[in-house]
Structure formats: structure tokens, C-alpha cells
Design a protein around this motif. Sequence first.
Motif, PDB file in Angstrom:
ATOM      1  N   GLY A   8      -9.778  -6.264   2.138  1.00 18.75           N
ATOM      2  CA  GLY A   8     -10.555  -6.602   3.321  1.00 18.75           C
ATOM      3  C   GLY A   8      -9.943  -6.170   4.636  1.00 18.75           C
ATOM      4  N   TYR A   9      -8.903  -5.354   4.579  1.00 18.52           N
ATOM      5  CA  TYR A   9      -8.240  -4.893   5.803  1.00 18.52           C
ATOM      6  C   TYR A   9      -8.747  -3.513   6.206  1.00 18.52           C
ATOM      7  CZ  TYR A   9      -4.882  -8.555   4.486  1.00 18.52           C
ATOM      8  OH  TYR A   9      -4.292  -9.739   4.141  1.00 18.52           O
ATOM      9  N   GLY A  10      -8.350  -3.102   7.408  1.00 15.56           N
ATOM     10  CA  GLY A  10      -8.740  -1.793   7.922  1.00 15.56           C
ATOM     11  C   GLY A  10      -7.578  -0.811   7.875  1.00 15.56           C
ATOM     12  N   VAL A  11      -7.886   0.457   7.611  1.00 15.74           N
ATOM     13  CA  VAL A  11      -6.885   1.525   7.651  1.00 15.74           C
ATOM     14  C   VAL A  11      -7.085   2.321   8.941  1.00 15.74           C
ATOM     15  CG1 VAL A  11      -6.158   3.717   6.629  1.00 15.74           C
ATOM     16  CG2 VAL A  11      -6.714   1.782   5.167  1.00 15.74           C
ATOM     17  N   VAL A  12      -6.051   2.397   9.749  1.00 15.73           N
ATOM     18  CA  VAL A  12      -6.138   3.137  11.012  1.00 15.73           C
ATOM     19  C   VAL A  12      -6.377   4.618  10.714  1.00 15.73           C
ATOM     20  CG1 VAL A  12      -4.817   3.847  13.064  1.00 15.73           C
ATOM     21  CG2 VAL A  12      -4.727   1.459  12.255  1.00 15.73           C
ATOM     22  N   ARG A  13      -7.316   5.193  11.459  1.00 12.74           N
ATOM     23  CA  ARG A  13      -7.678   6.607  11.269  1.00 12.74           C
ATOM     24  C   ARG A  13      -7.016   7.517  12.307  1.00 12.74           C
ATOM     25  NH1 ARG A  13     -10.222   3.526   7.957  1.00 12.74           N
ATOM     26  NH2 ARG A  13     -12.249   4.126   7.073  1.00 12.74           N
ATOM     27  N   ALA A  14      -6.808   6.979  13.500  1.00 17.26           N
ATOM     28  CA  ALA A  14      -6.406   7.827  14.639  1.00 17.26           C
ATOM     29  C   ALA A  14      -4.961   8.306  14.539  1.00 17.26           C
ATOM     30  CB  ALA A  14      -6.613   7.068  15.944  1.00 17.26           C
ATOM     31  N   LEU A  15      -4.166   7.633  13.732  1.00 19.47           N
ATOM     32  CA  LEU A  15      -2.765   8.021  13.558  1.00 19.47           C
ATOM     33  C   LEU A  15      -2.485   8.150  12.076  1.00 19.47           C
ATOM     34  CD1 LEU A  15      -2.215   5.293  15.981  1.00 19.47           C
ATOM     35  CD2 LEU A  15      -0.901   7.365  16.414  1.00 19.47           C
ATOM     36  N   SER A  75       0.839  -1.214   0.000  1.00 16.63           N
ATOM     37  CA  SER A  75       0.000   0.000   0.000  1.00 16.63           C
ATOM     38  C   SER A  75       0.871   1.260   0.000  1.00 16.63           C
ATOM     39  CB  SER A  75      -0.967   0.000   1.188  1.00 16.63           C
ATOM     40  OG  SER A  75      -0.317   0.247   2.422  1.00 16.63           O
ATOM     41  N   LEU A  76       2.019   1.171   0.654  1.00 17.82           N
ATOM     42  CA  LEU A  76       2.954   2.305   0.632  1.00 17.82           C
ATOM     43  C   LEU A  76       3.460   2.530  -0.793  1.00 17.82           C
ATOM     44  CD1 LEU A  76       5.772   3.010   3.197  1.00 17.82           C
ATOM     45  CD2 LEU A  76       6.238   3.153   0.772  1.00 17.82           C
ATOM     46  N   TRP A  77       3.818   1.430  -1.475  1.00 20.18           N
ATOM     47  CA  TRP A  77       4.341   1.581  -2.844  1.00 20.18           C
ATOM     48  C   TRP A  77       3.267   2.061  -3.811  1.00 20.18           C
ATOM     49  CZ3 TRP A  77       9.037   2.326  -2.170  1.00 20.18           C
ATOM     50  CH2 TRP A  77       9.784   1.575  -1.254  1.00 20.18           C
ATOM     51  N   GLU A  78       2.014   1.694  -3.544  1.00 19.61           N
ATOM     52  CA  GLU A  78       0.923   2.194  -4.387  1.00 19.61           C
ATOM     53  C   GLU A  78       0.842   3.720  -4.285  1.00 19.61           C
ATOM     54  OE1 GLU A  78      -1.062   0.399  -6.521  1.00 19.61           O
ATOM     55  OE2 GLU A  78       0.343  -1.224  -6.052  1.00 19.61           O
ATOM     56  N   ALA A  79       1.017   4.240  -3.086  1.00 20.44           N
ATOM     57  CA  ALA A  79       0.999   5.705  -2.912  1.00 20.44           C
ATOM     58  C   ALA A  79       2.223   6.343  -3.550  1.00 20.44           C
ATOM     59  CB  ALA A  79       0.915   6.047  -1.427  1.00 20.44           C
ATOM     60  N   VAL A  80       3.374   5.706  -3.399  1.00 23.20           N
ATOM     61  CA  VAL A  80       4.613   6.264  -3.968  1.00 23.20           C
ATOM     62  C   VAL A  80       4.472   6.469  -5.480  1.00 23.20           C
ATOM     63  CG1 VAL A  80       7.015   5.646  -4.522  1.00 23.20           C
ATOM     64  CG2 VAL A  80       6.189   5.489  -2.155  1.00 23.20           C
ATOM     65  N   LYS A  81       3.725   5.575  -6.133  1.00 19.02           N
ATOM     66  CA  LYS A  81       3.552   5.674  -7.591  1.00 19.02           C
ATOM     67  C   LYS A  81       2.971   7.019  -8.022  1.00 19.02           C
ATOM     68  CE  LYS A  81       2.529   0.751  -8.380  1.00 19.02           C
ATOM     69  NZ  LYS A  81       1.404  -0.195  -8.646  1.00 19.02           N
ATOM     70  N   ILE A  82       2.148   7.611  -7.156  1.00 16.32           N
ATOM     71  CA  ILE A  82       1.452   8.844  -7.571  1.00 16.32           C
ATOM     72  C   ILE A  82       2.055  10.112  -6.965  1.00 16.32           C
ATOM     73  CG2 ILE A  82      -0.741   7.652  -7.943  1.00 16.32           C
ATOM     74  CD1 ILE A  82      -1.574   9.166  -5.211  1.00 16.32           C
ATOM     75  N   ILE A  83       3.039   9.953  -6.078  1.00 18.98           N
ATOM     76  CA  ILE A  83       3.569  11.137  -5.391  1.00 18.98           C
ATOM     77  C   ILE A  83       4.452  11.960  -6.322  1.00 18.98           C
ATOM     78  CG2 ILE A  83       5.088  11.946  -3.533  1.00 18.98           C
ATOM     79  CD1 ILE A  83       4.102   9.633  -1.826  1.00 18.98           C
ATOM     80  N   LYS A  84       4.166  13.241  -6.384  1.00 23.31           N
ATOM     81  CA  LYS A  84       5.026  14.234  -7.034  1.00 23.31           C
ATOM     82  C   LYS A  84       4.532  15.601  -6.590  1.00 23.31           C
ATOM     83  CE  LYS A  84       2.374  14.457 -11.343  1.00 23.31           C
ATOM     84  NZ  LYS A  84       2.444  14.467 -12.802  1.00 23.31           N
ATOM     85  N   VAL A  97      -0.422  13.446   6.961  1.00 28.10           N
ATOM     86  CA  VAL A  97      -0.566  12.630   5.744  1.00 28.10           C
ATOM     87  C   VAL A  97      -1.382  11.379   6.087  1.00 28.10           C
ATOM     88  CG1 VAL A  97       0.647  11.497   3.848  1.00 28.10           C
ATOM     89  CG2 VAL A  97       1.698  13.478   4.974  1.00 28.10           C
ATOM     90  N   PRO A  98      -2.718  11.502   6.102  1.00 23.87           N
ATOM     91  CA  PRO A  98      -3.564  10.361   6.470  1.00 23.87           C
ATOM     92  C   PRO A  98      -3.456   9.224   5.444  1.00 23.87           C
ATOM     93  CG  PRO A  98      -4.814  12.418   6.573  1.00 23.87           C
ATOM     94  CD  PRO A  98      -3.517  12.713   5.858  1.00 23.87           C
ATOM     95  N   ASN A  99      -3.754   8.028   5.910  1.00 26.76           N
ATOM     96  CA  ASN A  99      -3.757   6.852   5.036  1.00 26.76           C
ATOM     97  C   ASN A  99      -5.162   6.553   4.519  1.00 26.76           C
ATOM     98  OD1 ASN A  99      -0.914   6.083   5.333  1.00 26.76           O
ATOM     99  ND2 ASN A  99      -1.486   5.845   7.489  1.00 26.76           N
ATOM    100  N   ALA A 141      -5.050   6.547  -2.234  1.00 30.79           N
ATOM    101  CA  ALA A 141      -4.332   5.425  -2.875  1.00 30.79           C
ATOM    102  C   ALA A 141      -4.078   4.296  -1.869  1.00 30.79           C
ATOM    103  CB  ALA A 141      -3.004   5.926  -3.456  1.00 30.79           C
ATOM    104  N   VAL A 142      -3.677   4.663  -0.659  1.00 31.44           N
ATOM    105  CA  VAL A 142      -3.443   3.645   0.377  1.00 31.44           C
ATOM    106  C   VAL A 142      -4.761   2.962   0.749  1.00 31.44           C
ATOM    107  CG1 VAL A 142      -2.752   3.267   2.786  1.00 31.44           C
ATOM    108  CG2 VAL A 142      -1.408   4.806   1.333  1.00 31.44           C
TER     109      VAL A 142
END
Length: 248
Positions: free
Chosen positions: A158-165, A129-138, A180-182, A149-150
Motif C-alpha cells: 500500500g505504499y508509493g514508489v517515488v518516480r522522480a528520483l 524492498s531493497l533485499w527483494e531486488a538483491v535476490k534477483i540481481i546478477k 536504476v528506477p525503483n 521487484a522493488v
Amino acid sequence: MTKITSPADLAALRAGGQILARTLQLLAEKALPGTKASFLDTLAEETLRAAGGEPAFKGYQGFPATVCISINSEVVHGIPGEKVLREGDVVGLDCGVRYKGFVTDATVTVGVGKISKAARQLIDATEQSLWEAVKIIKAGIHTGDIGHAVQVYVEERGYGVVRALVGHGVGKQVHEDPKVPNYGEPGTGTVLPAGVVIALEPMVTAGHWDVRTAADGWSVVTVDGSIAAHYEHTLVVTEEGCEIVTQL
Ligand code: MG
Ligand code: MG
């Protein structure tokens, strides 16, 4: 917000990032069944200092260690303490270094000995998921583009993305603007200029994304007790993309 504006600053950030990357690689190799978390923490501090760096987390807001070591349902901010790693554990190793005035921040999640297929899939999806975001960063994208993207990649599995951090600016201090939220919507949040330094750090849960702070006052754990994984790199945003400084 730290913006890198000179070759000398970039060189210092890169050098610190490489010290951190080598330290995390060493810790990952030593994260074996029976290893004490406090051993890994001491090893990290010695390794950083031998290379001319300083632990960035130790003493930060009172945190007592060089590395956050977060096991299984602990998502982030785990205190090494008396913990002993066990076969099958999922262990987040989150460390920061200060070198020549620049702070870098990175995390790897490792499996201890033989881990379940479900745990391996969670760890791999979190890293990807980190690399998916890296693909679009500029330069010029919004923080919401990164979060989206993350989130899409993680939730499709089927996983959860933490919101609080959330991820954050870094470079001169451990935590800087922007957040930089996920998770999030494209085109929302802060526009990232060229030169800005950010820590991108997906925190992903096998179950629900809700978290709470544990009784030790530091460890953030999943409310439902599900396991979690965490990856993080420090990167510099450029006109064409980004440069990851905490990758070997
Ligand atoms: Mg970190
Ligand atoms: Mg961070």
C-alpha cells in the motif's frame, strides 16, 4: 558506467564502502531526540576523513553538507542546517565517500526515539524492498527487472514508489549511468554486465509517490505531506549475483 576489472579496484571499492558503512552506523546510533543534524554532519565528515576518505556529496552540484538528512515528509537531499531531531521522527541519512578514487553511496533510515508502528512498518518495508531486488540481481538482468521487484513489493503493502528520483551507476562519480528506477517492467531498460557498480536505492512514501523540491532548493518532499523512507547500498554485479560493498 564504472566496471570493476581488477582485484585492486575491488579492494579499494570495498574499503571505501566499509568506511561509509561504519560512518552510517555511528550516525544511526547518535540520531537521538535533541540531536542537531549539523552535529551528525560534522561527525560524518570527521569520521570519513579520519579513515582516509573524503565526503563525496559536499560541494557536489553545490550541496553544502557531507550527509543528506531528510526528516519525515522529506524524501531525499535534506540539508542538515539548523534541524533538531525530535522523538518520533523518521530520518534518512544518505552519505557518499570517495576513497582511493572510488565513490560509494549508501543510505539508512532510522526512527528517533519511539516511533509510530506505521512509521516502523514503512521503514522496514523500504529496507526489505531493497533485499527483494538483491535476490534477483546478477549479470544479464535488466534495470527494469530490479525496478519491478522493488515496485511489486512496495505497492503490495500500500505504499508509493517515488518516480522522480532513481538509483544509478556509481563507482568513479557520484552519479553515473545507468539509471536504476525503483519501478518498471521486466526486460526493459539497461542490461547490467558483470563488474558494473550501482547504487540501489528504494524511496518509498506512506502516501502518494508524487514529490516536489522544497523552498531551500534541495530537499525533495512528498506533495501530500506523507512520511517517506529511503535505503541504499552500493553493489557490484557479478555473474552469480552481486556483492554489496556498503554493508558491515
Ligand atoms: Mg545516496
Ligand atoms: Mg544514490
